[in-house]
Write a protein that holds these residues in place. Sequence first.
Motif, PDB file in Angstrom:
ATOM      1  N   GLY A 211       0.832  -1.175  -0.034  1.00  0.00           N
ATOM      2  CA  GLY A 211      -0.012   0.166  -0.019  1.00  0.00           C
ATOM      3  C   GLY A 211       0.892   1.117   0.014  1.00  0.00           C
ATOM      4  O   GLY A 211       0.574   2.313  -0.738  1.00  0.00           O
ATOM      5  N   THR A 212       1.848   1.165   0.860  1.00  0.00           N
ATOM      6  CA  THR A 212       2.753   2.519   1.054  1.00  0.00           C
ATOM      7  C   THR A 212       3.518   2.729  -0.503  1.00  0.00           C
ATOM      8  O   THR A 212       3.446   3.791  -0.995  1.00  0.00           O
ATOM      9  CB  THR A 212       3.824   2.183   2.029  1.00  0.00           C
ATOM     10  OG1 THR A 212       3.308   1.960   3.113  1.00  0.00           O
ATOM     11  CG2 THR A 212       4.705   3.479   2.021  1.00  0.00           C
ATOM     12  N   ALA A 213       4.027   1.627  -1.064  1.00  0.00           N
ATOM     13  CA  ALA A 213       4.698   1.922  -2.148  1.00  0.00           C
ATOM     14  C   ALA A 213       3.810   2.191  -3.586  1.00  0.00           C
ATOM     15  O   ALA A 213       4.182   2.969  -4.184  1.00  0.00           O
ATOM     16  CB  ALA A 213       5.341   0.559  -2.783  1.00  0.00           C
ATOM     17  N   LEU A 214       2.806   1.555  -3.433  1.00  0.00           N
ATOM     18  CA  LEU A 214       1.752   1.984  -4.618  1.00  0.00           C
ATOM     19  C   LEU A 214       1.053   3.187  -4.623  1.00  0.00           C
ATOM     20  O   LEU A 214       0.912   4.102  -5.422  1.00  0.00           O
ATOM     21  CB  LEU A 214       0.632   1.073  -4.690  1.00  0.00           C
ATOM     22  CG  LEU A 214       1.071  -0.717  -5.000  1.00  0.00           C
ATOM     23  CD1 LEU A 214      -0.299  -1.494  -4.816  1.00  0.00           C
ATOM     24  CD2 LEU A 214       1.470  -0.563  -6.479  1.00  0.00           C
ATOM     25  N   GLU A 756      11.228  -0.098   6.041  1.00  0.00           N
ATOM     26  CA  GLU A 756      11.421   1.340   6.079  1.00  0.00           C
ATOM     27  C   GLU A 756      10.179   1.849   5.038  1.00  0.00           C
ATOM     28  O   GLU A 756       9.972   1.581   4.144  1.00  0.00           O
ATOM     29  CB  GLU A 756      12.902   1.982   5.653  1.00  0.00           C
ATOM     30  CG  GLU A 756      13.943   1.210   6.034  1.00  0.00           C
ATOM     31  CD  GLU A 756      15.380   1.442   5.563  1.00  0.00           C
ATOM     32  OE1 GLU A 756      15.243   2.014   4.299  1.00  0.00           O
ATOM     33  OE2 GLU A 756      16.156   1.483   6.200  1.00  0.00           O
ATOM     34  N   GLY A 757       9.512   2.867   5.876  1.00  0.00           N
ATOM     35  CA  GLY A 757       8.424   3.409   5.077  1.00  0.00           C
ATOM     36  C   GLY A 757       7.152   2.827   5.338  1.00  0.00           C
ATOM     37  O   GLY A 757       6.031   3.458   5.398  1.00  0.00           O
ATOM     38  N   SER A 758       7.094   1.381   5.892  1.00  0.00           N
ATOM     39  CA  SER A 758       5.701   0.938   6.032  1.00  0.00           C
ATOM     40  C   SER A 758       5.707   0.261   7.569  1.00  0.00           C
ATOM     41  O   SER A 758       4.395   0.023   8.025  1.00  0.00           O
ATOM     42  CB  SER A 758       5.483  -0.130   4.946  1.00  0.00           C
ATOM     43  OG  SER A 758       6.171  -1.438   5.512  1.00  0.00           O
ATOM     44  N   ARG A 759       6.602  -0.001   8.113  1.00  0.00           N
ATOM     45  CA  ARG A 759       6.711  -0.522   9.429  1.00  0.00           C
ATOM     46  C   ARG A 759       6.251  -1.972   9.563  1.00  0.00           C
ATOM     47  O   ARG A 759       5.746  -2.300  10.521  1.00  0.00           O
ATOM     48  CB  ARG A 759       6.072   0.502  10.437  1.00  0.00           C
ATOM     49  CG  ARG A 759       6.787   1.912  10.656  1.00  0.00           C
ATOM     50  CD  ARG A 759       5.856   2.752  11.521  1.00  0.00           C
ATOM     51  NE  ARG A 759       5.456   2.370  12.978  1.00  0.00           N
ATOM     52  CZ  ARG A 759       6.165   2.220  14.158  1.00  0.00           C
ATOM     53  NH1 ARG A 759       7.454   2.707  13.975  1.00  0.00           N
ATOM     54  NH2 ARG A 759       5.893   1.846  15.003  1.00  0.00           N
ATOM     55  N   THR A 760       6.254  -2.544   8.407  1.00  0.00           N
ATOM     56  CA  THR A 760       5.950  -4.204   8.464  1.00  0.00           C
ATOM     57  C   THR A 760       7.119  -4.683   9.002  1.00  0.00           C
ATOM     58  O   THR A 760       8.157  -4.811   8.739  1.00  0.00           O
ATOM     59  CB  THR A 760       5.551  -4.529   6.743  1.00  0.00           C
ATOM     60  OG1 THR A 760       4.397  -3.775   6.503  1.00  0.00           O
ATOM     61  CG2 THR A 760       5.165  -5.959   6.945  1.00  0.00           C
TER      62      THR A 760
END
Length: 799
Positions: A211-214, A756-760
Amino acid sequence: MTRLKKKVTDRLRGVPEIDPVEDHPKVDGAPHAAAGVTAVAVAMRRAVGQMGPVRTAQTLLKLNQVDGFDCQGCAWPDPAAGHRHAAEFCENGAKAVAEEATKELLDRDFFARHSLADLADKSEYWLGKQGRITEPMVLRAGATHYEPISWDDAFATVGRHLNALDDPDQAVFYTSGKVSNEAAFAFQLFVRSFGTNNMPDCSNMCHESSGTALVETIGIGKGSVSLEDIHRAKLLVVMGQNPGTNHPRMLSALEEAKNNGAKIISINPLQEAGLVRFKNPQHAKGVVGGGTALSDLHLPVRINGDLALLQAIGHLLVEWDALDHEFLETYTTGLEDYVAHLADLDWDQVEAATGLSRAQITEAATYFRDSDATVTCWAMGITQHRNAVGTIKEIVNLALLQGNIGKPGAGVCPVRGHSNVQGDRTMGIWERVPDHFLDRLDAEFSITSPREHGHDTVAAIHALKDGEARVFFAMGGNFIGATPDTEVTEAAMRNAALTVQVSTKLNRSHVVTGGEALILPALGRSEKDMTGGREQRVTVEDSMSAVHASKGPLKPASEHLRSEVDIVCSTALATLGADHVVPWAELRADYTEIRRRIARVVPGCQDYDSRVDTPGGFVLPHPPRDSRTFTTESERAVISVTPIDVLQVPEGRLLLQTLRSHDQFNTTIYGLDDRYRGIKNGRRVVFVHPDDITALGWSEGDVVDLVGEWTDPRTGDHSERVARDFRIVGYDQPRGCAAAYYPETNPLVPLDHMAEGSRTPASKSLVVRLAERGTWAGGGQASDSGGAGRDDVRPEHLS
């Protein structure tokens, strides 16, 4: 009865079957557990054994049908309304239904016999096999056993704890991806009416990176393809995904694409059986023939080498000028910087990162070059790495280079596992939901939603651990079993004043509790919902943005069960009061009223209730797919630049990925075999390349402890964690890599080891060493005692 059983068996011949790979290694040298065992036989045996023949017919023949109910097992889309088979499900879908519709019931006498301490010592597998919970239960402060509680008293207990908080942000509200759209919309409305955005959900642990990347590249966090696009693709790339176990119905779509002339590349450290050969009993070739060979090319990429692989393919496409220049000029930004970045590609670095030769990568790139319609699919093997967001941006880059967004047979396809996880997000279950959604929600209900972002999964665990959160409320799922750093998470949960689990069956989260605990038993998706004195239906959204209705056929397992919607609205009434501005009683009594509100609040859901009446439902808008419109800041699709990062593993260590067995759905364990990997009667195994076993001084069959090593990149602090008693199994994969099942390996995942960026949680890239059994003496931050409560049954020959 025999006639009925035969009818069901005949219908079940449509269940997809995967060809077992006969030479997969075994745990104990026994004959292959599944040789000659078909998916039909397995599905029938499980279904009839748990549900009986009558309930088997009532459920499986309604599963994924237009007038039936949606499968609990995954979010793979259904065919168009007029093109569905009588058996529109897979083996693992049948298992999921059987688990929910089991005839085994778990009543108050069970809880009287088993103390909390006793239950805490049981395995996840044992807990799940005890049957359906039949009435609300409470664990009172200081008590040793759960005991019955009335629904009214249960709701009053939740309201009392919530209203006693100093700040609404001291509560955390978790959502499982199986929750319906109606329940999810009501839940987020309640939570925001209460005053917080603390809404972690299972997306935080799976496709948050997608979701973050898209969103950052094409403007929407959803895949851009339809099922028809899969069928029409010229090239299908399946990355970091095992469809045969996690999305078996996808194999039928791949087979159709293959029959239409598509090429298929599989990219995964393990060559999974499901992408080797597929036998589809719906067709003669699958019954009497050899089935369909799926993968044209398999790339056994080293764990975490996908980003480098994709950049190398991009480098070659640029070099060969295999680009869609008109699309790039009209719809994208960032190409110049991307080309400049690729000009300095270091092939030695690429080969080190991927474990592949330049020739292998070049061959893969020719498949991209020669295709004018490419779909790339991915799952957890891509999303659960520190650089996952960057890797998914590289997937998007390749799609944009060749104009594979917004045209038939092409696009990007994150394949979600939980059946309505995408729908829950659409309905507003998100700790960072955008203000425009909150503006419409507030206008519709005359509430004032909080605007400060809330806790995601990792932040929620920290808040509980640090005493900043005091109430934990879970709408389904198994938070303890799904989350990282097991000992830290369990200690955090025990720090709460109240934990609430809305559930159908027991799992680990019911035995790791706060000072007080409630179990609120919900209707399953397979059961008839007569809330409000009328037959209700719910809706869900699949991986490809299609929304459709779901209505269970079965009589509920107990008269005391309540629907998810009922539980949410009744909790809201007990917490906020009957005079609250939101008409909770009306929403509870008729879900149509919820859908009317959804239509006015959720973008793309106009005329929601009437559109759901269309056979098969409707598809939500997707601007990049529908009109090549990109709602990014530049109003163009973004081509990204991400540095290649080779994950360094110290000498004598392995890079471990966690994964599911074939007999598992998320943390629900159906059985102890993994027939497609040759594992029988055990889960505590670690797959290691045979040459690595020898080089590290071990022998196949040795039992070891897995010691995880992690250095916090922010602080430089080093810590270790252990998961005990794993038998070494030789398995073909890149040298230096290893694999083992979760949730048994969740104790090895540091809480702050995230994308990094999504905290997954980065559960697919863990540095471990194999240690002699019982010799690890701590010195790290967390440990795993290896007790049965946390770890599942070991192979039968382990004592």
